[in-house]
Enzyme design. Structure first.
Site, mmCIF file in Angstrom:
data_model
loop_
_atom_site.group_PDB
_atom_site.id
_atom_site.type_symbol
_atom_site.label_atom_id
_atom_site.label_comp_id
_atom_site.label_asym_id
_atom_site.label_seq_id
_atom_site.Cartn_x
_atom_site.Cartn_y
_atom_site.Cartn_z
ATOM 1 N N GLU A 1 3.728 4.731 5.840
ATOM 2 C CA GLU A 1 2.500 3.937 5.740
ATOM 3 C C GLU A 1 1.482 4.645 4.859
ATOM 4 O O GLU A 1 1.456 5.869 4.788
ATOM 5 C CB GLU A 1 1.877 3.748 7.129
ATOM 6 N N ASP B 1 -5.434 1.989 10.281
ATOM 7 C CA ASP B 1 -6.806 1.640 10.655
ATOM 8 C C ASP B 1 -6.853 1.401 12.160
ATOM 9 O O ASP B 1 -6.855 2.330 12.930
ATOM 10 C CB ASP B 1 -7.271 0.382 9.914
ATOM 11 N N ARG C 1 -5.364 0.179 -6.737
ATOM 12 C CA ARG C 1 -4.160 0.848 -6.242
ATOM 13 C C ARG C 1 -3.761 2.027 -7.124
ATOM 14 O O ARG C 1 -3.217 3.008 -6.648
ATOM 15 C CB ARG C 1 -2.982 -0.126 -6.174
ATOM 16 N N LYS D 1 -7.521 6.587 10.286
ATOM 17 C CA LYS D 1 -8.938 6.514 10.644
ATOM 18 C C LYS D 1 -9.047 6.549 12.169
ATOM 19 O O LYS D 1 -9.007 5.501 12.817
ATOM 20 C CB LYS D 1 -9.556 5.214 10.126
ATOM 21 N N GLY E 1 0.775 -1.235 0.000
ATOM 22 C CA GLY E 1 0.000 0.000 0.000
ATOM 23 C C GLY E 1 0.803 1.280 0.000
ATOM 24 O O GLY E 1 0.380 2.278 -0.566
ATOM 25 N N ASP F 1 -5.864 -0.768 -1.761
ATOM 26 C CA ASP F 1 -6.538 -1.687 -2.663
ATOM 27 C C ASP F 1 -7.713 -2.403 -2.013
ATOM 28 O O ASP F 1 -7.885 -2.381 -0.797
ATOM 29 C CB ASP F 1 -5.551 -2.756 -3.138
#
Length: 183
Positions: free
Chosen positions: A103, A107, A169, A135, A48, A163
């Protein structure tokens, strides 16, 4: 890929590409000031963080080293399991190094918390976090993020490296994925 190319798969564009690049430039100025005269190793978390890492590295105005680590706690789902597996370890010895983990998104924070502890056990000089997205409403552990792009709602997002089942992505923006795609 532009949002219009997959319009039916998205419910909302949260962050446009231009906003991402502008925020990364701001973060780079802070990183440059904080690490002036110091060696810096960027550690990207695959897959990611590829887009974030590439754009961050290109924007920085002093030499850096880069390495990659792949860890997994998602499998093919949409929520972290909290059980972390190393899929690819670093090639670089961290002893005495200034490490900046790059990063894409934070989450629950469970995977990143594990990663921080793992890297700190390798005796670096310092370990800090740079994350494009966080988040806050999904957090299950408190993570000190020194360089943060954007706080976003607790929705499933794709694009800019993020993704779903290895798709989306290459979307240039960050967008909310329509539930009918992953339900």
């Amino acid at each position: 890929m532009e949002p219009r190319d997959i319009d039916g798969d998205l419910t909302e564009i949260l962050i446009e590409e231009e906003q991402i690049h502008g925020r990364l430039a701001e973060l780079c100025r802070r990183i440059e000031a904080d690490y002036a005269g110091k060696d810096l190793l960027l550690v990207g978390v695959l897959k990611g963080a590829v887009m974030v890492m590439a754009d961050l590295a290109r924007e920085l105005k002093h030499p850096i080293a880069m390495d990659w680590m792949a860890v997994s706690s998602y499998g093919s789902g949409t929520q972290s399991s909290g059980v972390v597996r190393i899929l690819k370890d670093l090639d670089t010895d961290l002893h005495g190094r200034n490490v900046l983990i790059v990063e894409d998104i934070i989450d629950s924070g469970l995977t990143l918390s594990w990663l921080i502890a793992n890297l700190k056990s390798r005796q670096p000089e310092s370990v800090e976090i740079c994350a494009l997205l966080r988040k806050p409403d999904a957090a299950r552990v408190d993570i000190d993020v020194k360089y943060l792009g954007f706080d976003i709602p607790n929705q499933f997002v794709v694009g800019y490296g993020l993704d779903y089942a290895e798709k989306y992505r290459n979307l240039r923006s960050v967008a909310v994925l329509a539930p009918h795609i992953y339900s």
